[in-house]
Design a protein around this motif. Sequence first.
Motif, mmCIF file in Angstrom:
data_model
loop_
_atom_site.group_PDB
_atom_site.id
_atom_site.type_symbol
_atom_site.label_atom_id
_atom_site.label_comp_id
_atom_site.label_asym_id
_atom_site.label_seq_id
_atom_site.Cartn_x
_atom_site.Cartn_y
_atom_site.Cartn_z
ATOM 1 N N CYS A 1 1.041 -1.454 -0.047
ATOM 2 C CA CYS A 1 0.227 0.320 -0.244
ATOM 3 C C CYS A 1 1.043 1.089 0.031
ATOM 4 N N ARG B 1 3.063 1.031 6.557
ATOM 5 C CA ARG B 1 3.137 -0.236 7.290
ATOM 6 C C ARG B 1 1.589 -0.008 8.312
ATOM 7 N N ALA C 1 -1.042 0.337 5.223
ATOM 8 C CA ALA C 1 -0.945 -1.508 4.821
ATOM 9 C C ALA C 1 -1.853 -2.046 5.502
#
Length: 618
Positions: free
Chosen positions: A138, A264, A267
Amino acid sequence: MGGRPSSPLDKRQQQHLRGQVDALMKNFLPQYRVQLAASVLRQISRELVPQELAGCQLLHSKKLPRVREHRGPLIQLQGHPLQWQPVFCVLRGDGRLEWFSRREEYENGGRPLGSAALTGYTVLTSQHEYLHLLDTLCPDSPGDHTEEEPEPLLEMPVNFPLFLQHPFRRHLCFSAATGEMQRAWRLALQGGIRLRGTVLQRSQAPAAHAFLDTIRLYRQHKGHFGHDDMTLGSDAEVLTAVLMRELLPALQAQIQTGLRGAGRARAWAWTELLDAVHAAVLAGASAGLRAFQLEKDELLAALDRTIRPDVDHLLRLRGRVSAKLLAEVQGPLESCLSRKVDAQLPRLTQTLLSTVEAALAAVQTLLVQGMDRLSRHLRGSPSSTRLRKEVYSFGEMPWDPELMQTCYREAERSQGHLGQLVALFGFSGVRSLVFGAQDLSQQLMADAVATFLQLADQCLTTALDCIQAAQQLEKVRGRVLKKFQSDSSSFQRKFVRRWQICIFLPFVLSQLEPSCKAELSEFEGEVLAVGSPALTIEGIYEDVIQGALLQRIDRELKKALGASDVSCALDGCSEVPWKQAEADEETEAQRGTCPKQPGTCTEVQPLYPLLPPGTFWS
């Protein structure tokens, strides 16, 4: 990694997804009905082929494929904010993973904290690899670079991680206490993933074949001709994966902008959002297929009643139209095969053969070791308790993930090379192919074990001492090995044939699409005049293309194997990897023709006086 939307899906989004599922079912079910008719015709036509000389030598194992239940303590990354917490995990025999707050909750029959069907997951055991995956999953949009929240994955390095990654579902992050525990869990989880993934491929039901054909045709109509791993899972799971793939671009464009956090954390939030969408789509697909179930059952029964009396006429018509159609498309078809397929066919044939040969050779080695171990124990005059334990261990060999790993690893060795070869043809289903080789390894091991135990029970009697009984087992060992080698050879050829069709057929159809598809309308009237849903011009056209491919595949197999007749592979051992009913073939064990010595009888007798009848077989 605490970034997470407060409400993954609002009511409007849920309604939109229900509409998407309804539209998918509306488009899918009519084609499914057509393929059900074609699949029934295919099944009935196979019944007409003489099978007397082509039966499998080994007994079909009556034990259904399963995962050996695995359980133990792990720590799991969970909660908001995320943190590592101790859990007690249980992998069920059907490939479902459950986790409890503690062992006592499981032992007392309590509800799990969570559970997941392992379909479609991949196991990663490297924290660095998993973090890299999150980094690429992502990527941040411009202006999203805000200060990230603390990341437990980085703050607390994990020594023995087990990361379960899925393209459309929430990731599951666990850690074991030791490397040995990590390995045991990895093997168990991989077995569960494969078991759930190949459920349709293992099935011999006409409905399963029809479903997979419908998925392929549905995707071809949308311009996607290459075979991939979208067909791993149950029917509802496959439909969900197909729709998720279609929804993904819109989700990324419209919804991802609403995610909080960066890097992260973003994501991780994205995987949670995907999980909510996946759950909604899966619920809708499951409901749609359940609603169709009664109609499907009635349709299959009606199709059998109407097609069976008319099967000869239908097959003659199909043959006549096929001959005419082949004459029309033979030029471009031959050009495509000679220019695009012939150059790669020898290398691909050899690679597939080498892959499955290595896996089945490992199976044979394990089988011999297991049979020899039983003979040694028998010669040593063991106690009945010890011998029962050895017989049980032998019977469990096909389901022992540590033991079978040597076979499964052989199936994986050429995965990278295969991926390079088949990428030229738009094939991205190497994982499915490897699963198929591993399933075949487990199937033949189960069949060989079942055959050995059955023949052993029929040959051993109370009249034999341990030395004589061991000698009888040696004879049984030789017979089982001959049967195994015969079935192994047949299944190798079938495996190569099947997967080469999966690789080449969609590619050739895509190459011929512009030039040959227009020719079909000329013959459509002749097919429609029959009035049977089992025959369609598109189906006959694909049969023609597949027939031309099989001629080339068989020719190449003859060169590679030095065989005089490869075409018997499909009509040889009927493809019944995991037959749930009694085996149809009459084997030596069933006929009771095990070699006899004085005092031997064909009924199941005790191994020797300390053991009850049926010790080997029960």
